[in-house]
Design an enzyme around this catalytic site. Structure first.
Site, short mmCIF file in Angstrom:
data_model
loop_
_atom_site.label_atom_id
_atom_site.label_comp_id
_atom_site.label_asym_id
_atom_site.label_seq_id
_atom_site.Cartn_x
_atom_site.Cartn_y
_atom_site.Cartn_z
N CYS A 60 7.47 85.44 44.92
CA CYS A 60 8.43 84.52 46.06
C CYS A 60 7.40 83.71 46.66
O CYS A 60 7.71 82.47 46.80
CB CYS A 60 9.64 85.11 46.40
SG CYS A 60 10.68 83.95 47.27
N ALA A 102 10.37 77.23 56.90
CA ALA A 102 11.36 77.98 55.95
C ALA A 102 12.16 78.68 56.83
O ALA A 102 11.83 79.78 57.57
CB ALA A 102 10.45 78.99 55.08
N CYS A 162 16.06 90.43 49.00
CA CYS A 162 17.12 89.37 49.38
C CYS A 162 18.22 89.61 48.16
O CYS A 162 19.30 89.23 48.71
CB CYS A 162 16.40 88.50 49.74
SG CYS A 162 15.76 87.50 48.55
N VAL A 181 15.66 86.67 62.72
CA VAL A 181 14.95 86.61 64.00
C VAL A 181 13.69 85.85 63.91
O VAL A 181 13.28 84.87 64.62
CB VAL A 181 14.77 87.82 64.59
CG1 VAL A 181 13.91 87.81 65.95
CG2 VAL A 181 16.34 88.63 64.96
N SER A 206 15.41 81.23 57.39
CA SER A 206 16.43 82.43 56.59
C SER A 206 17.50 82.54 57.27
O SER A 206 18.43 83.16 56.72
CB SER A 206 15.51 83.55 56.39
OG SER A 206 15.37 84.22 57.69
N SER A 221 12.02 83.70 61.65
CA SER A 221 11.93 81.94 61.07
C SER A 221 12.49 81.61 62.17
O SER A 221 12.00 80.26 62.51
CB SER A 221 12.64 82.07 59.87
OG SER A 221 14.07 82.31 60.00
N GLY A 268 7.91 82.62 58.92
CA GLY A 268 8.00 83.69 59.90
C GLY A 268 7.27 84.72 59.46
O GLY A 268 7.66 85.94 60.28
N ILE A 315 16.28 77.71 51.78
CA ILE A 315 16.28 77.97 50.42
C ILE A 315 17.35 78.57 49.92
O ILE A 315 17.84 79.66 50.28
CB ILE A 315 15.00 78.73 49.83
CG1 ILE A 315 13.58 78.19 50.45
CG2 ILE A 315 14.76 78.61 48.49
CD1 ILE A 315 12.42 79.08 50.14
#
Length: 356
Positions: free
Chosen positions: A89, A6, A185, A11, A8, A13, A113, A32
């Site tokens: 989530c 995954a 987010c 840093v 994003s 991930s 991450g 995603i």
């Protein structure tokens, strides 16, 4: 092994993908598409994936995220509770739908991450705290079902944030500051209250009363308040007052002095059992009742299926229904559940939000 990571655009991930690739895994990046801000991060992720040499694809989960995460977030606030959307989530989106998508692509495992550890044994998979105490994120993964943990890799769990940044910097990758982790987010440039109003959460006005029932003022909606809040109450008093209870049925905000914000026990529901052995009545644990709080000692006073009563060894303040309570045995995550009620000493008003 083929691993879906995954990504994003941050840093953490990025470092997770790099570490897995260095370990010889066949890494596939998965970004995603959760909300409108994902369009910006998708561009960042594509650049990073190109630099580190991994394929990446966009996974459109907007409708699911809106229904499962944002919908619950709005509903909880409308009922006077304090939601924890990141845990929802991680359970339903990242380790639910994203995991299913990754497996459909032929991936053996999914990686994120997060600063936490998963230990896979012949019997089960255990969730542990990350070695970087200051960055530990095991709290946010406590609602992930055990069967989903079996397909999870957490490459950053055994290193520190400083080491993570060094890994990315040594590859000559610059991560935009805005692409790093954020509190929520899906909220940008707005207060929670502004976001709630924009999305149709309109609660009725009601009274603000003290712990004896005396009316001190009026509010415009309970969604602007949370248990433990002191500022922005809209009333004046000779001494500081705090929110100690929210009644969503009568739209009443109850306030009192700081001593009324302390609670002695909490009731939690939908407990997600993750420990190596079941929770037993009378057993002592450390518990976190919000992501930013330090673990405190408690005893499991009652255990009935997925409903637990936890008694704090020292009274705790600012504990709000809707938050997650996560139990630990040393570094092991025993499980997590949702706080639905709190109790205080006899004669002190409960700091609970009444369930609608």
């Amino acid at each position: 092994m083929k691993v879906g990571v995954a990504m994003s655009g941050g840093v953490d991930s990025t470092a997770a993908a790099l570490l897995l690739k260095e370990q010889g895994h066949d890494v596939v990046g998965l970004h995603i598409y959760m909300h409108e801000y994902s369009r910006y991060s998708w561009g960042v992720v594509q650049e990073i994936a190109h630099k580190i040499g991994v394929p990446v694809s966009l996974v459109d989960l907007r409708s699911h995220f809106r229904e499962m995460v944002i919908g619950r977030f709005l509903s909880e606030y409308a009922q006077g509770r304090t939601p924890s959307p990141c845990l929802v989530c991680n359970k339903l989106i990242k380790m639910g739908l994203l995991r299913e998508h990754a497996l459909s692509l032929g991936c053996d495992m999914v990686a994120t991450g997060h600063y936490a550890r998963v230990v896979h044994t012949a019997r089960n998979s255990l969730l542990l705290k990350g070695v970087d105490v200051a960055k530990d994120q095991s709290y946010f993964l406590a609602m992930v079902p055990r069967e989903s943990l079996a397909a999870l890799l957490l490459p950053l769990g055994s290193i520190t944030k400083t080491q993570t940044r060094e890994i990315v910097q040594n590859m000559g990758i610059s991560i935009p500051r805005s692409a790093d982790s954020q509190e929520l987010c899906f909220i940008h440039g707005q207060t929670y209250k502004e976001y709630l109003l924009e999305h149709g959460v309109m609660s009725a006005p009601g009274p603000i009363v003290d712990v004896h029932g005396r009316v001190l003022g009026e509010h415009r909606g309970i969604m602007g308040f949370t248990v433990g809040q002191r500022k922005g109450l809209g009333i004046s008093a000779p001494h500081p007052l705090y929110v100690v209870a929210i009644d969503s049925q009568t739209h009443t905000i109850v306030v009192g002095p700081v001593e009324h914000t302390f609670v002695d026990s909490i009731d939690i529901e939908q407990f997600n059992e993750l420990g190596e052995r079941p929770v037993q009545p009378g057993e002592v644990f450390r518990v976190k009742v919000r992501s930013t709080s330090a673990p405190v000692s408690c005893t499991a006073a009652a255990v009935e299926d997925t409903v637990l009563t936890l008694r704090f060894h020292k009274p705790q303040r600012g504990v709000a229904p809707g938050q997650a309570a996560v139990l630990y045995r040393e570094d092991e995550v025993v499980g997590g559940g949702w706080i639905y009620a709190t109790k205080a000493n006899e004669g002190v008003l409960s700091g609970r939000a009444f369930r609608a």
